[in-house]
Design an enzyme around this catalytic site. Structure first.
Site, PDB file in Angstrom:
ATOM      1  CG  HIS A  17      -1.716   1.179   1.469  1.00  0.00           C
ATOM      2  ND1 HIS A  17      -3.052   1.271   1.109  1.00  0.00           N
ATOM      3  CD2 HIS A  17      -1.412   2.379   2.041  1.00  0.00           C
ATOM      4  CE1 HIS A  17      -3.521   2.455   1.453  1.00  0.00           C
ATOM      5  NE2 HIS A  17      -2.542   3.141   2.020  1.00  0.00           N
ATOM      6  CD  GLU A  18       2.119   3.473   3.742  1.00  0.00           C
ATOM      7  OE1 GLU A  18       2.419   4.564   3.206  1.00  0.00           O
ATOM      8  OE2 GLU A  18       1.130   3.329   4.480  1.00  0.00           O
ATOM      9  CG  HIS A  35       0.109   6.032  -0.473  1.00  0.00           C
ATOM     10  ND1 HIS A  35      -1.018   6.694  -0.923  1.00  0.00           N
ATOM     11  CD2 HIS A  35      -0.240   5.464   0.716  1.00  0.00           C
ATOM     12  CE1 HIS A  35      -1.997   6.532  -0.048  1.00  0.00           C
ATOM     13  NE2 HIS A  35      -1.564   5.781   0.938  1.00  0.00           N
ATOM     14  CD  GLU A  95      -4.656   6.284   2.805  1.00  0.00           C
ATOM     15  OE1 GLU A  95      -4.497   5.064   3.016  1.00  0.00           O
ATOM     16  OE2 GLU A  95      -3.728   7.104   2.841  1.00  0.00           O
TER      17      GLU A  95
END
Length: 267
Positions: free
Chosen positions: A126-127, A130, A188
Site C-alpha cells: 500500500h505504501e 502511494h 487511500e
C-alpha cells in the site's frame, strides 16, 4: 463580479497544464516537480531517523525482506525510479508511511497487528503504491491550489473585517472537507487497490489484506464518520478489497507458478 471570469480561466489553464494520469487512469493535478519532492522526502526521512529510535537486527531483516520482494515485483522502470529504503522505528502506534523518493518507515506497533509476512506485505505494498501513484505530489498541489484560490477570492471580493473573516473561515472549512479530505480518501482507496495487486504479483497471499483489516478493526477506538476522515472506513476498505479479490488471486497464482514464493522469517 468581473474578477471571476479571468480567475476561472487562469485556474483552468493552470489545472490543464499540470494534469497527469494516475496508474488507475484517474486525472491528477501535479504542480510540483518530482525531483523537488524526492529531495524533500530524503530530507524528511533523514530528520525522522535522527529524531526517533530505529530497530535493527532480525526485525529489520524481516521488514526489509518483505519490502524487497515487493519492489522486485515492480516493472523495471518503476523499480529503478525510486531510491527504495525502509526503516523500522520503535513506536507503539500501528503505523507505516512512505515519502516521495521511496523512503518508507514501519513502526514496531504495526508488527503486532500485521501478524505474518503476507499481512505486512499488504501494508508495505500500500505504501509503495502511494509513491508510484504520486499521491504526495497531488496532495501538495491540491492544497496549494486551494489556498491560492481562497486567497484570490478574499482579495477580489474585499472580504475584510470580522464578517469577512467569518465567511473565509466557512469557505476554508468547506474546502477542507469538500476537497482536501476526499482527495486523501481517494488516494487511500487507490493505494489499497494497487497495493493488493502488487502483493499478489510478488507472491504474497492477497487474502491476508482482509485479515489485516480485521485485526485493525479489533484494535477498536473511536473513529469519525467516513466523510470527516482522511481514510475510508474499515468496512468500506474490506468491501472494496473483496470486490477485487478474484483478480488478485489470479495474479497470486501466476506469481507462485513463476517461482515468486517469498519466505521472510518473522523474528
Amino acid at each position: 463580479m468581473r474578477w471571476i471570469k479571468p480567475f476561472a480561466i487562469g485556474a483552468l489553464s493552470l489545472a490543464l497544464a499540470a494534469c497527469t494520469t494516475s496508474p488507475t487512469g484517474r486525472q491528477q493535478l501535479t504542480l510540483v516537480s518530482d525531483a523537488q519532492l524526492d529531495q524533500m522526502g530524503a530530507q524528511a526521512f533523514e530528520q525522522y531517523q535522527q529524531e526517533r529510535p530505529t530497530v535493527g537486527g532480525a526485525t529489520h531483516r524481516y521488514v526489509q525482506c518483505v519490502a524487497s520482494a515487493l519492489v522486485s515485483a515492480l516493472p523495471p522502470r518503476q523499480r529503478e525510479s525510486q531510491n527504495w529504503q525502509i526503516r523500522v522505528f520503535e513506536a507503539e502506534d500501528a503505523n507505516a508511511f512512505a515519502l516521495p523518493g521511496g523512503y518508507m518507515g514501519v513502526n514496531t506497533g504495526l508488527l503486532k497487528v500485521a501478524r505474518n509476512q503476507d499481512q505486512l506485505a499488504a501494508v508495505i505494498g500500500h505504501e509503495i503504491t502511494h509513491v508510484l501513484a504520486r499521491h504526495a505530489n497531488e496532495r501538495v498541489s491540491t492544497q496549494t491550489a486551494t489556498q491560492l484560490g481562497l486567497s484570490v477570492l478574499s482579495s477580489a471580493a474585499g472580504l475584510e473585517g470580522a464578517g469577512g473573516q467569518q465567511i473565509m473561515g466557512a469557505l476554508g472549512m468547506g474546502a477542507q472537507y469538500g476537497i482536501l479530505m476526499p482527495f486523501s480518501r481517494r488516494h487511500e482507496s487507490e493505494a489499497d487497490e494497487l497495493g493488493l495487486y502488487l502483493m499478489a504479483d510478488a507472491g504474497f497471499d492477497p487474502r491476508a489484506s482482509l485479515a489485516l483489516w480485521e485485526n485493525m478493526s479489533a484494535q477498536g477506538g473511536a473513529r469519525p464518520p467516513a466523510w470527516l476522515s482522511s481514510h475510508p472506513s474499515h468496512g468500506q476498505r474490506t468491501q472494496d478489497l473483496q470486490a477485487r479479490m478474484h483478480e488478485a488471486l489470479g495474479r497470486y497464482e501466476r506469481a507462485r507458478q513463476a517461482g515468486r514464493t517469498p519466505d521472510c522469517p518473522r523474528p
